[in-house]
Write a protein that holds these residues in place. Structure first.
Motif, PDB file in Angstrom:
ATOM      1  N   PHE A   8       0.888  -1.163   0.000  1.00 50.63           N
ATOM      2  CA  PHE A   8       0.000   0.000   0.000  1.00 50.63           C
ATOM      3  C   PHE A   8       0.932   1.220   0.000  1.00 50.63           C
ATOM      4  O   PHE A   8       1.637   1.471   0.976  1.00 50.63           O
ATOM      5  N   LEU A   9       0.943   1.946  -1.112  1.00 52.89           N
ATOM      6  CA  LEU A   9       1.904   3.029  -1.299  1.00 52.89           C
ATOM      7  C   LEU A   9       1.193   4.381  -1.310  1.00 52.89           C
ATOM      8  O   LEU A   9       0.420   4.693  -2.208  1.00 52.89           O
ATOM      9  N   HIS A  10       1.458   5.181  -0.281  1.00 54.75           N
ATOM     10  CA  HIS A  10       0.930   6.544  -0.221  1.00 54.75           C
ATOM     11  C   HIS A  10       1.963   7.458  -0.867  1.00 54.75           C
ATOM     12  O   HIS A  10       3.103   7.522  -0.425  1.00 54.75           O
ATOM     13  N   CYS A  11       1.561   8.166  -1.941  1.00 54.44           N
ATOM     14  CA  CYS A  11       2.561   8.899  -2.725  1.00 54.44           C
ATOM     15  C   CYS A  11       2.320  10.402  -2.785  1.00 54.44           C
ATOM     16  O   CYS A  11       2.867  11.071  -3.647  1.00 54.44           O
ATOM     17  N   GLY A  12       1.531  10.974  -1.915  1.00 55.83           N
ATOM     18  CA  GLY A  12       1.403  12.441  -1.912  1.00 55.83           C
ATOM     19  C   GLY A  12      -0.021  12.897  -2.154  1.00 55.83           C
ATOM     20  O   GLY A  12      -0.938  12.133  -1.932  1.00 55.83           O
ATOM     21  N   TYR A  13      -0.212  14.068  -2.634  1.00 56.72           N
ATOM     22  CA  TYR A  13       0.714  15.124  -2.982  1.00 56.72           C
ATOM     23  C   TYR A  13       1.273  15.824  -1.739  1.00 56.72           C
ATOM     24  O   TYR A  13       0.644  15.748  -0.679  1.00 56.72           O
ATOM     25  N   PRO A  14       2.443  16.521  -1.900  1.00 61.86           N
ATOM     26  CA  PRO A  14       2.920  17.322  -0.778  1.00 61.86           C
ATOM     27  C   PRO A  14       1.861  18.351  -0.379  1.00 61.86           C
ATOM     28  O   PRO A  14       1.073  18.794  -1.207  1.00 61.86           O
ATOM     29  N   ARG A  15       1.862  18.729   0.872  1.00 60.59           N
ATOM     30  CA  ARG A  15       0.963  19.736   1.432  1.00 60.59           C
ATOM     31  C   ARG A  15      -0.489  19.275   1.457  1.00 60.59           C
ATOM     32  O   ARG A  15      -1.408  20.070   1.358  1.00 60.59           O
ATOM     33  N   THR A  16      -0.726  17.993   1.572  1.00 63.23           N
ATOM     34  CA  THR A  16      -2.108  17.491   1.668  1.00 63.23           C
ATOM     35  C   THR A  16      -2.309  16.694   2.959  1.00 63.23           C
ATOM     36  O   THR A  16      -3.084  15.741   2.987  1.00 63.23           O
ATOM     37  N   GLY A  17      -1.595  17.060   4.011  1.00 64.69           N
ATOM     38  CA  GLY A  17      -1.712  16.334   5.280  1.00 64.69           C
ATOM     39  C   GLY A  17      -0.797  15.126   5.351  1.00 64.69           C
ATOM     40  O   GLY A  17      -1.007  14.233   6.170  1.00 64.69           O
ATOM     41  N   THR A  18       0.235  15.090   4.495  1.00 62.80           N
ATOM     42  CA  THR A  18       1.110  13.919   4.444  1.00 62.80           C
ATOM     43  C   THR A  18       1.839  13.693   5.758  1.00 62.80           C
ATOM     44  O   THR A  18       1.970  12.558   6.214  1.00 62.80           O
ATOM     45  N   THR A  19       2.303  14.768   6.397  1.00 60.78           N
ATOM     46  CA  THR A  19       3.060  14.602   7.647  1.00 60.78           C
ATOM     47  C   THR A  19       2.170  14.027   8.740  1.00 60.78           C
ATOM     48  O   THR A  19       2.609  13.164   9.517  1.00 60.78           O
ATOM     49  N   SER A  20       0.928  14.459   8.795  1.00 58.95           N
ATOM     50  CA  SER A  20      -0.006  13.900   9.789  1.00 58.95           C
ATOM     51  C   SER A  20      -0.216  12.410   9.546  1.00 58.95           C
ATOM     52  O   SER A  20      -0.198  11.604  10.480  1.00 58.95           O
ATOM     53  N   PHE A  21      -0.411  12.051   8.276  1.00 60.46           N
ATOM     54  CA  PHE A  21      -0.610  10.640   7.938  1.00 60.46           C
ATOM     55  C   PHE A  21       0.616   9.816   8.323  1.00 60.46           C
ATOM     56  O   PHE A  21       0.515   8.743   8.923  1.00 60.46           O
ATOM     57  N   GLN A  22       1.799  10.350   8.009  1.00 58.63           N
ATOM     58  CA  GLN A  22       3.035   9.637   8.319  1.00 58.63           C
ATOM     59  C   GLN A  22       3.249   9.520   9.828  1.00 58.63           C
ATOM     60  O   GLN A  22       3.733   8.497  10.320  1.00 58.63           O
ATOM     61  N   SER A  23       2.865  10.553  10.566  1.00 57.34           N
ATOM     62  CA  SER A  23       2.971  10.499  12.038  1.00 57.34           C
ATOM     63  C   SER A  23       2.071   9.410  12.604  1.00 57.34           C
ATOM     64  O   SER A  23       2.452   8.686  13.528  1.00 57.34           O
ATOM     65  N   ILE A  24       0.870   9.290  12.045  1.00 63.70           N
ATOM     66  CA  ILE A  24      -0.069   8.259  12.508  1.00 63.70           C
ATOM     67  C   ILE A  24       0.506   6.871  12.249  1.00 63.70           C
ATOM     68  O   ILE A  24       0.447   5.981  13.101  1.00 63.70           O
ATOM     69  N   LEU A  25       1.092   6.682  11.062  1.00 65.94           N
ATOM     70  CA  LEU A  25       1.731   5.390  10.758  1.00 65.94           C
ATOM     71  C   LEU A  25       2.840   5.091  11.761  1.00 65.94           C
ATOM     72  O   LEU A  25       2.957   3.971  12.270  1.00 65.94           O
ATOM     73  N   ASP A  26       3.659   6.110  12.037  1.00 65.60           N
ATOM     74  CA  ASP A  26       4.796   5.925  12.932  1.00 65.60           C
ATOM     75  C   ASP A  26       4.321   5.584  14.356  1.00 65.60           C
ATOM     76  O   ASP A  26       4.851   4.661  14.988  1.00 65.60           O
ATOM     77  N   LEU A  27       3.326   6.318  14.838  1.00 62.98           N
ATOM     78  CA  LEU A  27       2.833   6.104  16.202  1.00 62.98           C
ATOM     79  C   LEU A  27       2.133   4.758  16.357  1.00 62.98           C
ATOM     80  O   LEU A  27       2.067   4.214  17.459  1.00 62.98           O
TER      81      LEU A  27
END
Length: 196
Positions: A8-27
């Motif tokens: 499952f590959l999340h590929c963007g776009y930048p500035r669309t809440g990507t950091t929040s999504f990545q933080s959720i994955l990390d946590l």
């Protein structure tokens, strides 16, 4: 029988809440693993190694972050990294990765990148997020324009007024603004010229 792996590959776009999504994955990495999803180790919350698949040359800071060995082709580096991801998670069949810059890759590079991924994953689901036009445009403006020093109140006002327009590329926004700036100003001076 070999495992059939699904990416499952999340590929963007930048500035669309990507950091929040990545933080959720990390946590939630452990919870996801308990439910059969592997989230490979990240660099600054992102799977930055994936950038090697869509860029013929990587920016120096990315080369340093992913520790690209000198003389190693980005494509080779990516293959090696994917091999290690799969071998480090032998019991998993589902993997989640996120790298927002992939959405901006050249189509030819993306085709080659997909071929690389398919050596390691039989199924690939690509996830991409778009923002509503107005907020995306303002984000794009702040991300691309403020950083290069094009800061002016007239430009900010111009960009803010574009929210109701159809979706526009940043370059079109900038060229529209420049075109507007070139138009002669209308004089509001109502005084009549003196007669000779």
């Amino acid at each position: 029988m070999a495992l059939k792996r699904h990416l499952f590959l999340h590929c963007g776009y930048p500035r669309t809440g990507t950091t929040s999504f990545q933080s959720i994955l990390d946590l939630n990495r452990k919870g996801l693993a308990d439910n059969g999803y592997c989230v490979p180790p990240t660099i600054e919350l992102r799977h930055r190694h994936l950038q090697a698949g869509v860029q013929l040359s990587l920016a120096a800071n990315v080369q340093n972050l992913i520790q690209l060995p000198e003389g190693c082709a980005p494509e080779t580096h990516l293959d090696n990294w994917l091999d290690s991801v799969v071998s480090d998670a032998p019991g998993f069949t589902r993997f989640i990765m996120s790298e927002e810059t992939l959405a901006k890759g050249d189509l030819g590079k993306i085709e080659r990148f997909e071929a690389q991924l398919r050596k390691h994953f039989q199924d690939i689901t690509v996830l991409i997020c778009f923002r509503p036009h107005g907020s995306f445009l303002r984000s794009d403006y702040s991300n691309l324009v403020l950083r290069v020093g094009h800061i002016s109140n007239p430009f900010k006002s111009y960009v803010a007024g574009q929210g109701a327009q159809p979706f526009m590329r940043y370059s079109n926004v900038l060229s529209g603004y420049r075109s507007k700036q070139r138009r002669p100003a209308v004089r509001s001076d109502s005084r009549r010229p003196r007669s000779a």
